[in-house]
Scaffold this motif. Structure first.
Motif, PDB file in Angstrom:
ATOM      1  N   GLY A 201       1.155  -1.042   0.190  1.00  0.00           N
ATOM      2  CA  GLY A 201       0.002   0.350  -0.241  1.00  0.00           C
ATOM      3  C   GLY A 201       1.085   0.708   0.212  1.00  0.00           C
ATOM      4  N   ASN A 202       2.611   1.021  -0.185  1.00  0.00           N
ATOM      5  CA  ASN A 202       3.041   2.469   0.233  1.00  0.00           C
ATOM      6  C   ASN A 202       2.838   2.739  -1.954  1.00  0.00           C
ATOM      7  OD1 ASN A 202       4.874   4.025   0.406  1.00  0.00           O
ATOM      8  ND2 ASN A 202       6.241   2.791   0.808  1.00  0.00           N
ATOM      9  N   TYR A 203       2.270   4.139  -2.508  1.00  0.00           N
ATOM     10  CA  TYR A 203       2.553   3.583  -3.368  1.00  0.00           C
ATOM     11  C   TYR A 203       3.884   5.077  -3.879  1.00  0.00           C
ATOM     12  CZ  TYR A 203      -1.575   1.144  -3.721  1.00  0.00           C
ATOM     13  OH  TYR A 203      -2.248   0.145  -3.162  1.00  0.00           O
ATOM     14  N   ASP A 204       4.508   5.452  -3.452  1.00  0.00           N
ATOM     15  CA  ASP A 204       5.060   6.909  -2.870  1.00  0.00           C
ATOM     16  C   ASP A 204       6.832   5.906  -2.927  1.00  0.00           C
ATOM     17  OD1 ASP A 204       3.243   9.211  -3.066  1.00  0.00           O
ATOM     18  OD2 ASP A 204       3.179   8.326  -0.470  1.00  0.00           O
ATOM     19  N   VAL A 205       6.731   5.679  -3.698  1.00  0.00           N
ATOM     20  CA  VAL A 205       8.232   4.310  -4.358  1.00  0.00           C
ATOM     21  C   VAL A 205       8.856   5.453  -5.263  1.00  0.00           C
ATOM     22  CG1 VAL A 205       7.373   2.281  -3.843  1.00  0.00           C
ATOM     23  CG2 VAL A 205       7.039   3.423  -6.279  1.00  0.00           C
ATOM     24  N   SER A 206       9.892   5.877  -5.632  1.00  0.00           N
ATOM     25  CA  SER A 206      10.654   6.765  -6.353  1.00  0.00           C
ATOM     26  C   SER A 206      11.373   6.002  -6.647  1.00  0.00           C
ATOM     27  CB  SER A 206      11.783   7.450  -4.807  1.00  0.00           C
ATOM     28  OG  SER A 206      12.619   6.589  -4.557  1.00  0.00           O
ATOM     29  N   GLN A 207      11.384   6.460  -8.420  1.00  0.00           N
ATOM     30  CA  GLN A 207      12.222   5.837  -9.161  1.00  0.00           C
ATOM     31  C   GLN A 207      13.756   5.553  -9.048  1.00  0.00           C
ATOM     32  OE1 GLN A 207      11.114   6.907 -13.049  1.00  0.00           O
ATOM     33  NE2 GLN A 207      12.883   5.974 -14.290  1.00  0.00           N
ATOM     34  N   SER A 208      14.238   4.746  -8.829  1.00  0.00           N
ATOM     35  CA  SER A 208      15.797   4.521  -8.880  1.00  0.00           C
ATOM     36  C   SER A 208      16.371   3.636  -9.339  1.00  0.00           C
ATOM     37  CB  SER A 208      15.607   3.224  -7.561  1.00  0.00           C
ATOM     38  OG  SER A 208      14.998   2.023  -7.515  1.00  0.00           O
ATOM     39  N   VAL A 209      16.004   3.622 -10.203  1.00  0.00           N
ATOM     40  CA  VAL A 209      16.146   2.579 -12.028  1.00  0.00           C
ATOM     41  C   VAL A 209      16.204   4.034 -13.281  1.00  0.00           C
ATOM     42  CG1 VAL A 209      16.159   0.891 -14.024  1.00  0.00           C
ATOM     43  CG2 VAL A 209      15.931   0.265 -11.589  1.00  0.00           C
ATOM     44  N   VAL A 210      17.769   4.802 -13.245  1.00  0.00           N
ATOM     45  CA  VAL A 210      17.921   6.024 -14.617  1.00  0.00           C
ATOM     46  C   VAL A 210      18.018   4.426 -15.952  1.00  0.00           C
ATOM     47  CG1 VAL A 210      17.567   7.004 -12.624  1.00  0.00           C
ATOM     48  CG2 VAL A 210      19.970   6.298 -14.029  1.00  0.00           C
ATOM     49  N   ARG A 211      18.203   3.860 -16.156  1.00  0.00           N
ATOM     50  CA  ARG A 211      18.194   3.173 -17.498  1.00  0.00           C
ATOM     51  C   ARG A 211      17.922   3.538 -18.554  1.00  0.00           C
ATOM     52  NH1 ARG A 211      21.094  -2.367 -16.072  1.00  0.00           N
ATOM     53  NH2 ARG A 211      20.290  -2.891 -18.109  1.00  0.00           N
ATOM     54  N   ARG A 212      18.170   3.658 -20.662  1.00  0.00           N
ATOM     55  CA  ARG A 212      17.623   4.161 -21.152  1.00  0.00           C
ATOM     56  C   ARG A 212      17.173   3.188 -21.618  1.00  0.00           C
ATOM     57  NH1 ARG A 212      15.214   8.346 -19.943  1.00  0.00           N
ATOM     58  NH2 ARG A 212      16.877  10.002 -19.648  1.00  0.00           N
ATOM     59  N   ASP A 213      16.837   1.167 -21.689  1.00  0.00           N
ATOM     60  CA  ASP A 213      16.946  -0.077 -22.299  1.00  0.00           C
ATOM     61  C   ASP A 213      15.671   0.280 -21.846  1.00  0.00           C
ATOM     62  OD1 ASP A 213      17.265  -0.802 -19.027  1.00  0.00           O
ATOM     63  OD2 ASP A 213      18.976  -1.567 -20.120  1.00  0.00           O
ATOM     64  N   GLU A 214      15.457  -1.028 -22.002  1.00  0.00           N
ATOM     65  CA  GLU A 214      13.756  -1.747 -21.458  1.00  0.00           C
ATOM     66  C   GLU A 214      13.395  -1.548 -20.275  1.00  0.00           C
ATOM     67  OE1 GLU A 214      15.705  -3.125 -23.634  1.00  0.00           O
ATOM     68  OE2 GLU A 214      15.311  -3.507 -25.372  1.00  0.00           O
ATOM     69  N   LEU A 218      10.849  -0.394 -18.009  1.00  0.00           N
ATOM     70  CA  LEU A 218       9.811  -1.024 -17.524  1.00  0.00           C
ATOM     71  C   LEU A 218       9.772  -0.470 -15.846  1.00  0.00           C
ATOM     72  CD1 LEU A 218       7.989  -3.097 -16.400  1.00  0.00           C
ATOM     73  CD2 LEU A 218      10.111  -4.824 -16.170  1.00  0.00           C
ATOM     74  N   ALA A 219      10.714   0.342 -15.711  1.00  0.00           N
ATOM     75  CA  ALA A 219      11.021   0.959 -14.122  1.00  0.00           C
ATOM     76  C   ALA A 219       9.932   2.055 -14.580  1.00  0.00           C
ATOM     77  CB  ALA A 219      12.673   1.435 -14.199  1.00  0.00           C
ATOM     78  N   ARG A 220      10.481   3.141 -15.739  1.00  0.00           N
ATOM     79  CA  ARG A 220       9.623   4.273 -15.627  1.00  0.00           C
ATOM     80  C   ARG A 220       7.656   4.340 -15.735  1.00  0.00           C
ATOM     81  NH1 ARG A 220      14.013   5.674 -18.499  1.00  0.00           N
ATOM     82  NH2 ARG A 220      12.685   5.064 -20.713  1.00  0.00           N
ATOM     83  N   GLU A 221       7.194   2.332 -16.221  1.00  0.00           N
ATOM     84  CA  GLU A 221       6.078   2.525 -16.325  1.00  0.00           C
ATOM     85  C   GLU A 221       5.225   1.999 -14.867  1.00  0.00           C
ATOM     86  OE1 GLU A 221       5.937  -0.167 -19.566  1.00  0.00           O
ATOM     87  OE2 GLU A 221       5.709   0.722 -21.257  1.00  0.00           O
ATOM     88  N   MET A 222       6.460   1.181 -14.058  1.00  0.00           N
ATOM     89  CA  MET A 222       5.624   1.137 -12.693  1.00  0.00           C
ATOM     90  C   MET A 222       5.908   2.204 -12.264  1.00  0.00           C
ATOM     91  SD  MET A 222       7.695  -1.809  -9.714  1.00  0.00           S
ATOM     92  CE  MET A 222       7.125  -3.175 -11.313  1.00  0.00           C
ATOM     93  N   GLN A 223       6.701   2.965 -11.992  1.00  0.00           N
ATOM     94  CA  GLN A 223       6.085   4.097 -11.814  1.00  0.00           C
ATOM     95  C   GLN A 223       5.186   5.634 -11.694  1.00  0.00           C
ATOM     96  OE1 GLN A 223       8.625   5.916  -9.139  1.00  0.00           O
ATOM     97  NE2 GLN A 223       7.699   8.237  -8.880  1.00  0.00           N
ATOM     98  N   ALA A 224       4.986   5.573 -13.208  1.00  0.00           N
ATOM     99  CA  ALA A 224       3.769   5.722 -13.864  1.00  0.00           C
ATOM    100  C   ALA A 224       2.652   5.001 -13.110  1.00  0.00           C
ATOM    101  CB  ALA A 224       3.853   5.977 -15.415  1.00  0.00           C
ATOM    102  N   MET A 225       2.642   3.181 -13.240  1.00  0.00           N
ATOM    103  CA  MET A 225       1.221   2.725 -12.993  1.00  0.00           C
ATOM    104  C   MET A 225       1.814   3.044 -10.771  1.00  0.00           C
ATOM    105  SD  MET A 225       1.344  -1.439 -12.375  1.00  0.00           S
ATOM    106  CE  MET A 225       2.383  -1.448 -11.054  1.00  0.00           C
TER     107      MET A 225
END
Length: 451
Positions: A201-214, A218-225
């Motif tokens: 239930g903790n949705y305030d997760v920071s994006q720790s992956v800054v890669r530009r590959d797949e 996925l990390a950015r999509e998970m952040q958006a999700m």
């Protein structure tokens, strides 16, 4: 068997290295057999024939000559009167037939004619059969001479260098594969940790992956999700709170009115009870309609229907309300077809017409028009009533929003216009609102004409 992604990655990489090495060896062996082996045989044959010419034209000791050839990194087998003598590095196997040279001009091509073996490289096959042979006459004596390059002696240092090189390549490959697997799987591990936080239930997760590959995608999509889930959860919580309030209010009023009527016996409370019951019934219908709309988002059944018949049904539905307030209704409807879900669109337009009549002055005027405008069918509802302030217009489509919060005196639950927006969006259309206080409101619905 292998539960960790890093382990699978390492095993898969090592298997690919082994398979690649095997295929490389096999293809190299095939290449040697069909391309290099005849060339090697020709080179050795040329050397042997030159030695034959030299030996037969010069006075030279045969034993010294064969020993000198061995010193030049060749393996030599000399046969005289059935007796064999070897020079240079010993052969691993002596298997050459002694009757192969039947004439003085005969040449034995054991290198070129060696049978093909897929898993054995003939270049390193240290056998007397893997040689080139011919007859030599030295000082009146005839010898059957067989010759092959001393691969082991000439390439000994290189083979040692190659062996060390291969060992180091394998060791460094394993180490680098292990490290690269950790680098590849580390973002996945972080994403897994973020997923567990979201599950808690903790949705305030920071994006720790800054890669530009797949994986970065996925990390950015998970952040958006995560942000989307948080937003929807907040909306649902507000929705549940609002629904609870909207339902609780008429129920509480009904119970209070019942107590008053029981205490006083005054039947005049029945009208108020009917009003509260209608509020509760209308709220239930609207909530069921919202649920139906959300379920229709995947598949929306559309059909073509007449715009004139559509507006005629609207007029008949609201004829009683129009007569009560003595409102003049004007229609301007083109003879066109509308492609939509008729039931849902009728509900949307009904909600707007209902508001137009409700907020119009007595003896006012309401206009309904349906016309084709390029790729859309435009449905316009215009009234000249109370109108809306800018703040009201901004929040018009929010669920349970009501400008007047004294809901007991207003037959509204704040869901009507949010339902309109849901239906229009479901059809891929747009809705525009113009309104000004004391001048009225114009609402335009645009529904695509394409099927």
């Amino acid at each position: 068997m292998f539960k960790k992604l890093s382990t699978r990655f390492i095993v898969a990489t090592l298997l690919m290295m082994l398979i690649s090495s095997f295929l490389g060896f096999v293809l190299t062996n095939v290449y040697y057999h069909f391309t290099e082996k005849p060339k090697n045989d020709a080179r050795v044959t040329e050397i042997l024939l030159k030695q034959k010419t030299f030996a037969e034209t010069h006075q030279i000791d045969a034993d010294e000559m064969f020993a000198e050839m061995a010193n030049l990194n060749f393996q030599v087998l000399a046969v005289k009167d059935g007796e064999k003598k070897f020079y240079g590095t010993p052969f691993r196997k002596d298997n050459v037939p002694l009757d192969t040279l039947n004439s003085d001009e005969a040449i034995y091509h054991g290198i070129k004619n060696r049978e093909f073996s897929l898993f054995i490289t003939g270049f390193f096959d240290n056998e007397t059969k893997n040689t080139v042979g011919t007859k030599m006459t030295i000082n009146g004596e005839t010898y059957d001479v067989y010759l092959r390059p001393d691969v082991g002696n000439s390439m000994g240092e290189f083979r040692m260098f190659l062996a060390v090189l291969l060992v180091l390549v394998v060791v460094f490959s394993i180490v680098l594969v292990f490290l690269s697997s950790k680098l590849v799987t580390l973002p996945v591990v972080r994403l897994s940790e973020q997923t567990r936080e979201i599950q808690k239930g903790n949705y305030d997760v920071s994006q720790s992956v800054v890669r530009r590959d797949e994986i970065g995608t996925l990390a950015r999509e998970m952040q958006a999700m995560s942000e989307s889930i948080k937003h929807h959860q907040e909306m649902n919580e507000r929705f549940v709170a609002n629904v609870s309030h909207e339902i609780q209010s008429p129920i509480s009023n009904l119970l209070l009115l019942l107590e008053k009527m029981k205490a006083s016996g005054d039947l005049s409370y029945i009208d108020d009870m009917e009003h509260q019951s209608m509020r509760l019934s209308n709220l239930t219908k609207q909530l069921l309609l919202l649920a139906s709309i959300e379920q229709s988002e995947q598949v929306l059944d559309k059909e073509s229907f007449s715009a004139k018949a559509f507006v005629k049904d609207l007029v008949q539905t609201y004829s009683y309300m129009l007569d009560q307030k003595n409102i003049f209704l004007m229609t301007n409807v083109d003879n066109i077809e509308i492609f939509a879900n008729e039931k849902l669109l009728f509900q949307a337009v009904s909600n707007i017409v209902n508001n137009a009549i409700k907020f119009s002055h007595d003896e006012g005027e309401v206009t309904i028009s349906v016309q084709r405008a390029r790729n859309f069918v435009e449905i316009k509802i215009r009234d000249h009533g109370k109108g809306m302030s800018e703040d009201m217009r901004t929040h018009l489509f929010e669920r349970f929003y009501k400008a007047n919060h004294k809901e007991d005196h207003i037959p509204s639950n704040g869901l009507g216009m949010s339902i309109v927006k849901e239906i229009v969006d479901l059809h891929g259309g747009v809705i525009d609102v113009w309104s000004k206080e004391n001048e009225g409101t114009l609402i335009t619905i645009k529904i695509p004409v394409f099927k």
